[in-house]
Design a protein around this motif. Structure first.
Motif, PDB file in Angstrom:
ATOM      1  N   VAL A  34       0.842  -1.203   0.000  1.00 51.48           N
ATOM      2  CA  VAL A  34       0.000   0.000   0.000  1.00 51.48           C
ATOM      3  C   VAL A  34       0.877   1.253   0.000  1.00 51.48           C
ATOM      4  O   VAL A  34       0.593   2.230  -0.692  1.00 51.48           O
ATOM      5  CB  VAL A  34      -0.977  -0.013   1.198  1.00 51.48           C
ATOM      6  CG1 VAL A  34      -1.686   1.321   1.351  1.00 51.48           C
ATOM      7  CG2 VAL A  34      -1.996  -1.137   1.031  1.00 51.48           C
ATOM      8  N   SER A  35       1.979   1.215   0.737  1.00 51.72           N
ATOM      9  CA  SER A  35       2.871   2.379   0.778  1.00 51.72           C
ATOM     10  C   SER A  35       3.539   2.629  -0.570  1.00 51.72           C
ATOM     11  O   SER A  35       3.939   3.745  -0.871  1.00 51.72           O
ATOM     12  CB  SER A  35       3.934   2.214   1.866  1.00 51.72           C
ATOM     13  OG  SER A  35       4.956   1.346   1.450  1.00 51.72           O
ATOM     14  N   TRP A  66      14.347  -9.048   2.831  1.00 46.49           N
ATOM     15  CA  TRP A  66      14.413  -9.807   1.590  1.00 46.49           C
ATOM     16  C   TRP A  66      13.026  -9.910   0.960  1.00 46.49           C
ATOM     17  O   TRP A  66      12.867  -9.742  -0.251  1.00 46.49           O
ATOM     18  CB  TRP A  66      15.007 -11.181   1.881  1.00 46.49           C
ATOM     19  CG  TRP A  66      15.260 -12.049   0.698  1.00 46.49           C
ATOM     20  CD1 TRP A  66      16.105 -11.811  -0.347  1.00 46.49           C
ATOM     21  CD2 TRP A  66      14.670 -13.328   0.437  1.00 46.49           C
ATOM     22  NE1 TRP A  66      16.077 -12.861  -1.232  1.00 46.49           N
ATOM     23  CE2 TRP A  66      15.212 -13.814  -0.778  1.00 46.49           C
ATOM     24  CE3 TRP A  66      13.759 -14.120   1.123  1.00 46.49           C
ATOM     25  CZ2 TRP A  66      14.857 -15.030  -1.319  1.00 46.49           C
ATOM     26  CZ3 TRP A  66      13.415 -15.341   0.589  1.00 46.49           C
ATOM     27  CH2 TRP A  66      13.952 -15.787  -0.626  1.00 46.49           C
ATOM     28  N   LEU A  67      12.006 -10.169   1.771  1.00 41.75           N
ATOM     29  CA  LEU A  67      10.635 -10.249   1.268  1.00 41.75           C
ATOM     30  C   LEU A  67      10.191  -8.900   0.697  1.00 41.75           C
ATOM     31  O   LEU A  67       9.536  -8.853  -0.353  1.00 41.75           O
ATOM     32  CB  LEU A  67       9.677 -10.701   2.380  1.00 41.75           C
ATOM     33  CG  LEU A  67       9.838 -12.152   2.843  1.00 41.75           C
ATOM     34  CD1 LEU A  67       9.018 -12.396   4.112  1.00 41.75           C
ATOM     35  CD2 LEU A  67       9.444 -13.129   1.747  1.00 41.75           C
ATOM     36  N   PHE A  68      10.527  -7.800   1.382  1.00 39.12           N
ATOM     37  CA  PHE A  68      10.198  -6.468   0.871  1.00 39.12           C
ATOM     38  C   PHE A  68      10.851  -6.238  -0.493  1.00 39.12           C
ATOM     39  O   PHE A  68      10.241  -5.665  -1.403  1.00 39.12           O
ATOM     40  CB  PHE A  68      10.656  -5.372   1.835  1.00 39.12           C
ATOM     41  CG  PHE A  68       9.788  -5.192   3.051  1.00 39.12           C
ATOM     42  CD1 PHE A  68       8.524  -5.734   3.147  1.00 39.12           C
ATOM     43  CD2 PHE A  68      10.265  -4.461   4.125  1.00 39.12           C
ATOM     44  CE1 PHE A  68       7.742  -5.557   4.274  1.00 39.12           C
ATOM     45  CE2 PHE A  68       9.486  -4.272   5.265  1.00 39.12           C
ATOM     46  CZ  PHE A  68       8.217  -4.822   5.329  1.00 39.12           C
ATOM     47  N   VAL A 117       6.177  -5.364  -7.818  1.00 41.23           N
ATOM     48  CA  VAL A 117       5.411  -4.145  -8.095  1.00 41.23           C
ATOM     49  C   VAL A 117       5.972  -3.454  -9.334  1.00 41.23           C
ATOM     50  O   VAL A 117       5.221  -3.064 -10.237  1.00 41.23           O
ATOM     51  CB  VAL A 117       5.423  -3.189  -6.876  1.00 41.23           C
ATOM     52  CG1 VAL A 117       4.904  -1.815  -7.243  1.00 41.23           C
ATOM     53  CG2 VAL A 117       4.601  -3.777  -5.739  1.00 41.23           C
ATOM     54  N   LEU A 118       7.297  -3.310  -9.389  1.00 42.05           N
ATOM     55  CA  LEU A 118       7.912  -2.662 -10.551  1.00 42.05           C
ATOM     56  C   LEU A 118       7.663  -3.456 -11.833  1.00 42.05           C
ATOM     57  O   LEU A 118       7.362  -2.869 -12.879  1.00 42.05           O
ATOM     58  CB  LEU A 118       9.412  -2.481 -10.318  1.00 42.05           C
ATOM     59  CG  LEU A 118       9.794  -1.489  -9.225  1.00 42.05           C
ATOM     60  CD1 LEU A 118      11.297  -1.501  -8.995  1.00 42.05           C
ATOM     61  CD2 LEU A 118       9.316  -0.096  -9.568  1.00 42.05           C
ATOM     62  N   ASP A 119       7.768  -4.771 -11.743  1.00 42.92           N
ATOM     63  CA  ASP A 119       7.496  -5.615 -12.915  1.00 42.92           C
ATOM     64  C   ASP A 119       6.066  -5.427 -13.395  1.00 42.92           C
ATOM     65  O   ASP A 119       5.805  -5.322 -14.598  1.00 42.92           O
ATOM     66  CB  ASP A 119       7.739  -7.087 -12.602  1.00 42.92           C
ATOM     67  CG  ASP A 119       9.209  -7.433 -12.441  1.00 42.92           C
ATOM     68  OD1 ASP A 119      10.067  -6.596 -12.793  1.00 42.92           O
ATOM     69  OD2 ASP A 119       9.492  -8.538 -11.937  1.00 42.92           O
ATOM     70  N   GLY A 158       9.671   7.099  -3.071  1.00 43.47           N
ATOM     71  CA  GLY A 158       9.181   6.006  -2.237  1.00 43.47           C
ATOM     72  C   GLY A 158       9.365   4.652  -2.885  1.00 43.47           C
ATOM     73  O   GLY A 158       9.745   3.681  -2.241  1.00 43.47           O
ATOM     74  N   ILE A 159       9.120   4.575  -4.170  1.00 45.66           N
ATOM     75  CA  ILE A 159       9.235   3.309  -4.889  1.00 45.66           C
ATOM     76  C   ILE A 159      10.701   2.889  -5.027  1.00 45.66           C
ATOM     77  O   ILE A 159      11.046   1.735  -4.819  1.00 45.66           O
ATOM     78  CB  ILE A 159       8.577   3.417  -6.288  1.00 45.66           C
ATOM     79  CG1 ILE A 159       7.061   3.598  -6.145  1.00 45.66           C
ATOM     80  CG2 ILE A 159       8.901   2.196  -7.146  1.00 45.66           C
ATOM     81  CD1 ILE A 159       6.376   4.030  -7.423  1.00 45.66           C
ATOM     82  N   ALA A 160      11.539   3.852  -5.371  1.00 43.08           N
ATOM     83  CA  ALA A 160      12.949   3.543  -5.646  1.00 43.08           C
ATOM     84  C   ALA A 160      13.807   3.515  -4.390  1.00 43.08           C
ATOM     85  O   ALA A 160      14.983   3.182  -4.460  1.00 43.08           O
ATOM     86  CB  ALA A 160      13.516   4.556  -6.637  1.00 43.08           C
TER      87      ALA A 160
END
Length: 186
Positions: free
Chosen positions: A46-47, A81-83, A90-92, A160-162
């Protein structure tokens, strides 16, 4: 502070024990890992701006993780690692959606406008030059450029994504744009 470090190392020890049990064939250990980490993964999704299909994203994260668990070196915590796996998913997904939207837009444009053979050659050459220019960018520049141009994300969202700052995202985008223009204009 000491209590937090102790809690973290205890969590890492519990995760390591659960991973070992799962690798030894104990299916309940996998269930326990999911129970321990799924809520945090959902919050993280969500973040990152994901609103739809969060549960599916969390599930896909665990599927990938369990498939690659033998390669987990424990350089970081299992949760970190899971994050990382989830962020890549998400990026894919975003890249896939952007390609699909671009393809659909191109198909609509092709249907609306008749192209000459020369137009097709120029478009193909331009696409090749853009692809080659993208390949020359650093991974961070490419990620920021794609999120900004293809996804229309704000610098704050990109940061936030990167996993970077908003200012750094602006710099990476500016450098990517400059490099793209130089290569395409050459």
């Amino acid at each position: 502070m000491t209590e937090t470090i102790a809690d973290t190392s205890n969590d890492d020890a519990v995760d390591a024990a659960l991973v070992a049990r799962w690798q030894a064939g104990d299916e309940r250990a996998a269930t326990e890992l999911v129970r321990r980490h799924a809520p945090a993964l959902a919050r993280f999704a969500v973040s990152l701006g994901e609103r739809d299909e969060v549960e599916e994203l969390v599930q896909d994260t665990f599927v990938r993780a369990f498939q690659a668990l033998d390669g987990f070196r424990a350089d970081s915590s299992l949760r970190t690692w899971l994050f990382t796996i989830e962020r890549r998913l998400v990026l894919d997904r975003r890249r896939s959606q952007a390609r699909r939207r671009a393809r659909e837009s191109a198909e609509e444009a092709d249907a609306a406008i008749g192209h000459t053979a020369l137009d097709a050659v120029v478009a193909s050459e331009t696409q090749q030059r853009l692809t080659a220019a993208l390949d020359r960018l650093t991974p961070m520049q490419r990620e920021v450029f794609t999120l900004r141009v293809a996804e229309g994300r704000s610098y704050k969202e990109i940061a936030g994504i990167a996993g970077t700052t908003e200012g750094a995202a602006r710099v990476h985008y500016h450098n990517a744009m400059r490099a793209m223009k130089e290569f395409v204009d050459a």
